[in-house]
Design a protein around this motif. Structure first.
Motif, short mmCIF file in Angstrom:
data_model
loop_
_atom_site.label_atom_id
_atom_site.label_comp_id
_atom_site.label_asym_id
_atom_site.label_seq_id
_atom_site.Cartn_x
_atom_site.Cartn_y
_atom_site.Cartn_z
N UNK A 8 35.14 22.02 -9.52
CA UNK A 8 35.94 21.87 -9.32
C UNK A 8 36.78 22.53 -10.49
N UNK A 9 36.75 23.21 -11.27
CA UNK A 9 37.12 24.35 -11.90
C UNK A 9 38.21 25.21 -11.12
N UNK A 10 37.04 25.55 -10.08
CA UNK A 10 37.20 26.93 -9.18
C UNK A 10 38.64 26.38 -8.43
N UNK A 11 38.23 25.81 -7.91
CA UNK A 11 39.71 25.09 -6.98
C UNK A 11 41.02 24.92 -7.65
N UNK A 12 40.47 24.10 -9.20
CA UNK A 12 42.13 23.44 -9.43
C UNK A 12 42.40 25.26 -10.59
N UNK A 13 41.35 26.38 -10.42
CA UNK A 13 41.90 27.35 -10.72
C UNK A 13 43.14 28.16 -9.86
N UNK A 14 42.66 28.32 -8.17
CA UNK A 14 43.62 28.80 -7.47
C UNK A 14 43.96 27.39 -6.91
N UNK A 15 44.67 26.69 -7.75
CA UNK A 15 45.59 25.55 -7.29
C UNK A 15 45.10 24.35 -6.16
N UNK A 16 44.22 24.28 -5.92
CA UNK A 16 43.79 23.38 -4.58
C UNK A 16 43.02 22.98 -4.76
N UNK A 17 43.21 22.03 -4.52
CA UNK A 17 41.98 20.11 -4.39
C UNK A 17 41.42 19.70 -3.55
N UNK A 18 40.45 20.11 -3.21
CA UNK A 18 39.61 19.44 -2.70
C UNK A 18 39.40 17.33 -2.74
N UNK A 19 39.81 17.29 -1.54
CA UNK A 19 40.02 15.97 -1.85
C UNK A 19 38.87 14.86 -0.90
N UNK A 20 37.60 13.85 -1.30
CA UNK A 20 36.79 13.44 -0.82
C UNK A 20 35.63 14.05 -0.21
N UNK A 21 34.47 14.45 1.22
CA UNK A 21 33.67 14.66 1.27
C UNK A 21 34.25 15.80 1.79
N UNK A 22 34.88 15.74 3.04
CA UNK A 22 34.94 16.90 3.69
C UNK A 22 35.56 18.48 3.10
N UNK A 23 36.41 17.95 2.11
CA UNK A 23 37.12 18.58 1.37
C UNK A 23 36.05 19.85 -0.12
N UNK A 24 35.44 18.41 0.51
CA UNK A 24 34.17 19.16 -1.42
C UNK A 24 33.25 20.26 -0.23
N UNK A 25 32.79 19.72 1.49
CA UNK A 25 32.12 20.96 1.36
C UNK A 25 32.88 21.74 2.32
N UNK A 26 34.19 21.77 2.32
CA UNK A 26 34.62 23.06 2.76
C UNK A 26 34.90 23.92 1.80
N UNK A 27 34.79 23.76 0.52
CA UNK A 27 34.85 24.59 -0.36
C UNK A 27 33.64 25.23 -0.80
N UNK A 28 32.40 24.41 -0.72
CA UNK A 28 31.47 24.40 -1.14
C UNK A 28 31.34 25.77 -0.19
#
Length: 133
Positions: free
Chosen positions: A25-45
């Protein structure tokens, strides 16, 4: 110098990969991205955590194996060359609408990547000529 550059990259990617995996959550906000839903979370990880950890492993392996240092440097130069090129294009696009400081943390990342590209090029130039001891 090549070994030190490769080890530095390994450590940087270890820290970044661990940070992305442990606090997405912190790292995605740090770079200005917001992973949404399970797909976004999985992609970020996977991409921002797993890929970074894979890069850490590769740079460490190349640093610890003298026969792989040239390939490790070449890979890093290609990696940073592409990143710096497209982040530079994006910076020009952003600067048409607002000042570069609107990039936020991406501005600092851009400067770090330029520094890593430049120091990698210096390490490349200091490699022994092929076929010499």
């Amino acid at each position: 110098m090549a070994r030190a550059w490769l080890l530095l990259n390994s450590v940087l990617y270890l820290v970044l990969g661990a940070w992305c995996a442990l606090d997405p959550a912190t790292t995605s906000r740090f770079v200005g991205l917001e992973p949404t839903g399970p797909a976004g979370h999985t992609e970020w990880m996977a991409v921002y955590g797993g890929l970074e950890l894979g890069l850490c492993a590769f740079f460490a392996w190349a640093a610890l194996r003298p026969a792989l240092q040239q390939a490790g440097l070449l890979f890093g130069l290609c990696l940073y060359g592409g990143i710096v090129l497209l982040r530079s294009v994006a910076a020009v696009q952003v600067s048409l609408d607002c000042d570069l400081f609107a990039m936020g943390p991406a501005l600092g990342m851009w400067l770090l990547e330029v520094l890593l590209l430049g120091s990698g090029l210096l390490a490349w130039r200091r490699l022994p000529a092929r076929g010499s001891p």
